[in-house]
Design a protein around this motif. Structure first.
Motif, PDB file in Angstrom:
ATOM      1  N   LEU A 196       0.752  -1.177  -0.154  1.00  0.00           N
ATOM      2  CA  LEU A 196       0.007  -0.095  -0.044  1.00  0.00           C
ATOM      3  C   LEU A 196       1.015   1.114  -0.019  1.00  0.00           C
ATOM      4  CD1 LEU A 196      -2.822  -1.283   2.647  1.00  0.00           C
ATOM      5  CD2 LEU A 196      -3.014  -0.677   0.137  1.00  0.00           C
ATOM      6  N   ILE A 197       1.853   1.264   0.760  1.00  0.00           N
ATOM      7  CA  ILE A 197       2.818   2.431   0.950  1.00  0.00           C
ATOM      8  C   ILE A 197       3.516   2.676  -0.656  1.00  0.00           C
ATOM      9  CG2 ILE A 197       4.926   3.224   2.009  1.00  0.00           C
ATOM     10  CD1 ILE A 197       4.010   2.156   4.512  1.00  0.00           C
ATOM     11  N   LYS A 198       4.023   1.333  -1.225  1.00  0.00           N
ATOM     12  CA  LYS A 198       4.682   1.883  -2.406  1.00  0.00           C
ATOM     13  C   LYS A 198       3.715   2.320  -3.504  1.00  0.00           C
ATOM     14  CE  LYS A 198       8.227  -1.957  -1.582  1.00  0.00           C
ATOM     15  NZ  LYS A 198       8.958  -2.894  -1.993  1.00  0.00           N
ATOM     16  N   SER A 199       2.340   1.775  -3.273  1.00  0.00           N
ATOM     17  CA  SER A 199       1.413   2.184  -4.236  1.00  0.00           C
ATOM     18  C   SER A 199       1.187   3.729  -4.181  1.00  0.00           C
ATOM     19  CB  SER A 199       0.341   1.340  -4.304  1.00  0.00           C
ATOM     20  OG  SER A 199       0.618   0.096  -4.624  1.00  0.00           O
ATOM     21  N   TYR A 200       0.997   4.038  -3.011  1.00  0.00           N
ATOM     22  CA  TYR A 200       0.882   5.436  -2.683  1.00  0.00           C
ATOM     23  C   TYR A 200       1.839   6.418  -2.930  1.00  0.00           C
ATOM     24  CZ  TYR A 200      -0.416   9.730   0.047  1.00  0.00           C
ATOM     25  OH  TYR A 200      -0.747  11.056   0.319  1.00  0.00           O
ATOM     26  N   GLU A 201       3.025   5.847  -2.789  1.00  0.00           N
ATOM     27  CA  GLU A 201       4.289   6.918  -3.109  1.00  0.00           C
ATOM     28  C   GLU A 201       4.483   6.796  -4.675  1.00  0.00           C
ATOM     29  OE1 GLU A 201       7.269   6.245   0.773  1.00  0.00           O
ATOM     30  OE2 GLU A 201       7.304   4.876  -1.070  1.00  0.00           O
ATOM     31  N   MET A 202       4.042   5.771  -5.289  1.00  0.00           N
ATOM     32  CA  MET A 202       4.214   5.757  -6.825  1.00  0.00           C
ATOM     33  C   MET A 202       3.103   6.854  -7.404  1.00  0.00           C
ATOM     34  SD  MET A 202       3.679   2.454  -9.367  1.00  0.00           S
ATOM     35  CE  MET A 202       1.947   2.285  -9.095  1.00  0.00           C
ATOM     36  N   PHE A 203       1.935   6.796  -7.065  1.00  0.00           N
ATOM     37  CA  PHE A 203       0.913   7.537  -7.489  1.00  0.00           C
ATOM     38  C   PHE A 203       0.938   9.070  -7.423  1.00  0.00           C
ATOM     39  CE2 PHE A 203      -1.510   3.367  -7.868  1.00  0.00           C
ATOM     40  CZ  PHE A 203      -1.686   3.506  -9.306  1.00  0.00           C
ATOM     41  N   THR A 204       1.605   9.270  -5.953  1.00  0.00           N
ATOM     42  CA  THR A 204       1.584  10.491  -5.725  1.00  0.00           C
ATOM     43  C   THR A 204       2.946  11.232  -5.671  1.00  0.00           C
ATOM     44  OG1 THR A 204       2.204  10.176  -3.314  1.00  0.00           O
ATOM     45  CG2 THR A 204      -0.221  10.306  -3.710  1.00  0.00           C
ATOM     46  N   GLY A 205       3.868  10.401  -5.814  1.00  0.00           N
ATOM     47  CA  GLY A 205       5.408  11.324  -5.788  1.00  0.00           C
ATOM     48  C   GLY A 205       5.783  11.657  -4.436  1.00  0.00           C
ATOM     49  N   ARG A 206       5.095  11.281  -3.356  1.00  0.00           N
ATOM     50  CA  ARG A 206       5.504  11.733  -1.940  1.00  0.00           C
ATOM     51  C   ARG A 206       6.174  10.407  -1.217  1.00  0.00           C
ATOM     52  NH1 ARG A 206       1.051  12.660   1.434  1.00  0.00           N
ATOM     53  NH2 ARG A 206       2.714  13.276   3.030  1.00  0.00           N
ATOM     54  N   THR A 207       7.126  10.766  -0.390  1.00  0.00           N
ATOM     55  CA  THR A 207       7.697   9.633   0.540  1.00  0.00           C
ATOM     56  C   THR A 207       6.854   9.660   1.546  1.00  0.00           C
ATOM     57  OG1 THR A 207       9.646   9.895  -0.684  1.00  0.00           O
ATOM     58  CG2 THR A 207       9.787   8.784   1.450  1.00  0.00           C
ATOM     59  N   LEU A 208       6.436   8.604   2.133  1.00  0.00           N
ATOM     60  CA  LEU A 208       5.914   8.422   3.394  1.00  0.00           C
ATOM     61  C   LEU A 208       6.782   8.094   4.599  1.00  0.00           C
ATOM     62  CD1 LEU A 208       2.543   6.761   2.415  1.00  0.00           C
ATOM     63  CD2 LEU A 208       2.736   9.328   2.801  1.00  0.00           C
ATOM     64  N   TYR A 209       6.988   8.999   5.536  1.00  0.00           N
ATOM     65  CA  TYR A 209       7.834   8.713   6.469  1.00  0.00           C
ATOM     66  C   TYR A 209       7.042   8.151   7.772  1.00  0.00           C
ATOM     67  CZ  TYR A 209      11.417  11.579   3.944  1.00  0.00           C
ATOM     68  OH  TYR A 209      12.004  11.907   3.013  1.00  0.00           O
TER      69      TYR A 209
END
Length: 376
Positions: free
Chosen positions: A25-38
């Protein structure tokens, strides 16, 4: 569920690995938004919450799917799967039975009836009632009749002769009453594990040629108390059936009658077979040993003593719950060595071969001696 299942692989219908789902889920979110989730990002915490909900749903789906497989099924789901097996149903709770002897106060010139349903109680709570009319003939002072406990389950078991004596329903010329057999045959509802095992054994019942497995299956249908059955043919046309109950207990007269009725029915017993049902012969053994604790043991002597006692109880159950199981001190030693002791000197038991119609039975309480502390 049973030892037979060990040859089958463990299966899952859906993936329930939380870490894999969170990472996905984190990788998918980062791929679509371009944000890094800390780690402290509120969005990441929200994803963790969503993942938790998804995993819970997956676990439910996985457990629901497994209920379609007999070895995983439980309760009513297992009952429903039983329809694919031949005439196999879960055994419901049964009431204990015993035989009463009713005495008259005087000799009569005509027969005296003891009506069906006459009740006799142990203490006002546990009550038995006769299942048929008893006719005491003229000139006789007593008669015998079978009775059943009014409460199903094991509650009515193990009342020895002479313990059930308080009559509830008086009749003319009554003197006294007592049970002349030990009450037995009362059982709780069959467990999932026992039912599943019997479902597998039911395949043997397709044959009417009298195979060993068929006699074992039909004997187990008589009572959920039956844990092990041995069927041998010592001579042509004779079938010797031995029955052992749970926890290595010997069957009483009432249980043996129920088993004999189950395997002697015209629809199950080959016409030429003469069937004998009895308890297994006993091979006595004792448990006597001295154990020693290592000096630098991480556990206290009291903790080790408790673990040793648990190991002895496990060995006793293993050794006595199955017929034909050789008396094996090596298994006792292997269990004891897992308790944290340094070594053990076993005086008894010694190895002994146990025939298939016999069972090892503990003769005396275990003798366990703590030999003290030893250096490595």
């Amino acid at each position: 569920m049973t030892e037979n299942n060990r040859k089958y692989p463990e299966i899952s219908f859906v993936d329930t690995d939380t870490e894999l789902l969170v990472n996905s889920l984190i990788k998918s979110y980062e791929m679509f938004t371009g944000r890094t989730l800390y780690p402290a990002d509120p969005t990441r915490l929200f994803i963790l919450w969503v993942a938790d909900i998804i995993i819970q749903e997956r676990v439910i789906i996985d457990e629901s799917a497994k209920q379609n497989i007999p070895r995983y099924a439980e309760g009513e789901y297992l009952d429903s799967l039983a329809e694919i097996f031949k005439d196999t149903y879960r055994l419901e709770a049964k009431a204990a039975k015993t035989t009463f002897r009713f005495y008259l106060s005087t000799i009569l010139s005509s027969q005296q009836i003891v009506p069906k349903g006459t009740r006799v109680t142990v203490d006002g709570e546990i009550t038995f009632e006769t299942i048929e009319d008893l006719y005491i003939k003229a000139g006789e002072l007593y008669g015998d009749v079978l009775a059943v406990c009014q409460k199903a389950g094991e509650i009515g078991n193990d009342f020895i002769p002479g313990q059930i004596t308080q009559i509830v329903d008086l009749f003319p010329y009554y003197e006294k009453v007592e049970n002349i057999t030990t009450s037995a045959g009362g059982t709780e509802r069959e467990t999932d594990e026992a039912f599943y095992e019997r479902m597998r054994e039911s395949m043997e019942s397709f044959s009417t040629a009298g195979p060993e497995g068929a006699y074992i299956y039909h004997a187990k249908t008589a009572s959920p108390q039956v844990a092990d059955v041995s069927a041998t043919s010592p001579e042509r046309g004779v079938v010797d059936v031995r029955v052992l109950l749970k926890d290595g207990e010997m069957p009483g007269e009432e249980v043996l009658k129920n088993v004999e009725a189950a395997i002697s029915a015209d629809s199950t017993r080959p016409l030429t077979d003469f069937v004998k049902v009895s308890a297994p012969e006993v091979v006595p053994f004792n448990i006597e040993f001295t154990y020693y604790i290592p000096k630098l043991s991480a556990n206290s002597g009291m903790v080790i003593a408790e673990e040793v006692e648990k190991a002895v109880n496990e060995y006793k159950k293993w050794q006595t719950e199955k017929m034909g199981r050789d008396i094996n001190p090596s298994y006792l030693i292997s269990l004891l060595m897992k308790t944290g002791i340094k070594r053990v000197e076993v005086t008894s038991p010694t190895h002994a071969v146990v025939e298939e119609n016999k069972v090892a039975t503990l003769q005396n309480p275990p003798s366990i001696i703590n030999g003290g502390v030893e250096d490595e």
